[in-house]
Design an enzyme around this catalytic site. Sequence first.
Site, PDB file in Angstrom:
ATOM      1  CG  ASP A 178       1.896   1.425   4.113  1.00 55.59           C
ATOM      2  OD1 ASP A 178       2.171   2.903   3.416  1.00 55.59           O
ATOM      3  OD2 ASP A 178       0.313   1.403   4.743  1.00 55.59           O
ATOM      4  CE  LYS A 221      -1.144  -4.800  13.116  1.00 58.01           C
ATOM      5  NZ  LYS A 221      -1.768  -4.726  11.541  1.00 58.01           N
ATOM      6  CG  ASP A 269       5.386   3.068   9.644  1.00 56.07           C
ATOM      7  OD1 ASP A 269       4.490   4.310   9.113  1.00 56.07           O
ATOM      8  OD2 ASP A 269       5.193   2.225  10.052  1.00 56.07           O
TER       9      ASP A 269
END
Length: 559
Positions: free
Chosen positions: A264, A333, A491
């Site tokens: 990742d 985040k 991703d």
Amino acid sequence: MDTLEGGYITHKAPAILSGFYKHTLDLPGRTISQSDLEATNRLQATPWAVNRFVLQVARQMLVDDVQSPVVPGNVRLAVPGRMEDEAWAAADEAVKKKHLGAISRVHAENAGLTGRRNAFVDALDTATQLEDRSAFYFVWTHDFRLRRYPVSCGGLSPQGSDLGKSLMHFANGKALGPLGFYWLCVRAANAWGHDKLPLDERYGWALDNLSMIVEVAELPVRHRESWESAEAPWEALATAHEIYLALRGDDRTTFISHLPIPMDGTCNGLQHLSAMGLDPVGALATNLCAGVARHDVYLTVAEHAARRVETDAAKGLPAAMLWLGHVNRDAVKRAVLATPYGVTREGIRRQLVEDGRVPHSDLVSQNVASAYFRDVIVDALAGTVVSANVIMAWLQSSAFRLAEAGLPMIWKTPTGSTVQQAYKERSVRRVETLSGKIVLHEEAEGGGLDAKKQALGSAPQIVHSFDASHLAATVNTLGRRGITDFAMVHDSFATHAADTTTMNAVLRRTFVDLYTPDRLVELAEGFHRYAPHVVIPSPPSRGTFDLQANVPGSQFFFS
């Protein structure tokens, strides 16, 4: 061939999906390059099979009605009763609103419970139907940015939920070889939530926990607490079983493994923007640098934000005093993740409220508190990923000026496809049906462009198209080296354990190749070619970061 028919024979799956807006589909001819088609066809050629071990465990837990956080229960919350007519008539508006709100929340929660239960059962049902198939395949399609998605139903998908991914593995197995067991152990550590450790420490974690892993594989229901608490529990279960099988043989290097090993990216949108601008500060924050410890961009932003809050609180600012002790990685985040994809300042503020991050106070309103911390996050980001904000501002300005001139934003991707963003004005129709009223949206005939939408969408759409190019270049390079099995999310890239070392080297090389040219200059030149009369500002100058010297040796770029 100018047009593409897409997947399936009887139930057509278009090569490019469309929603309210046509975007790329409005361009004449075939806009997808041969390179992108090659990558998509390699994904479609990957055969899959049901992971019978995971299916058996999930089915057993469902049938036995095992009380578990990974098996959605068949329970419903009690809906508050209807108020008596007299009580309702006597109640003030605040009481009525509170009562209706309570009913609405329970209905929403019950809908969620039902949805999760149905999705779980549907995934098991589909896997059961495919259980005896030696192989099955997914048709893949694209959105207008050329990001790829498997066309699937029943909850099984290489891009699906933890359960949906874990119910499948590659149909073609491959011997682990000298490094495959290492990567199986890394996958185990990642699934159990230790993905921020150096790779060797993740391997060491798995070795230190082999007895637990074996227990889970041998008696998964009895020892379910050991894997239910993992970050990706079904992935943890599948990995434990694969490791257990590998350990049973005399030579683990010859064990035929079927599990994909996902690698990742670290806040991948910001990685692309930092590389695009050759930004040394952003590169360090997003793990593009070689030979350094892993950086956590969310933690870095949180630390910047905490210092600002402490400074403001020392000055007696009420909103800052409210946030003291509440600034952490989780608080920032979502905003950091959403920034390269065009989230607005108001969007960040709303997210803070929706996520329940805003501390309660009788002295500072929620709006004031969320707006204050929104500004703190934005300032912290500006000092962490320097070029990203500059690049996004340039793209927004370019898209806005093109839209004011009545022109969409059109660009070539690094893999040669042509992409168009065209948010046109929409017509709205309300239609009465037997089931109630529905609202239909479609592009207005001859409608103009929404300049604000064009500006806000510009950076995320270009970043998405570039990460799609990175995926395509990686798949094609690996395919030409004889690697044929892929489990790819935008991703997150995966192939066999035996080929993971090769994949890691290739995805780094293709990323360096992607951004060695000045893509900002190329974008500007493309805008000028089809809109020579529109004044497009000069693209930002690139920084000094050396991609070639860093990315190939960066352990945490994808890990």
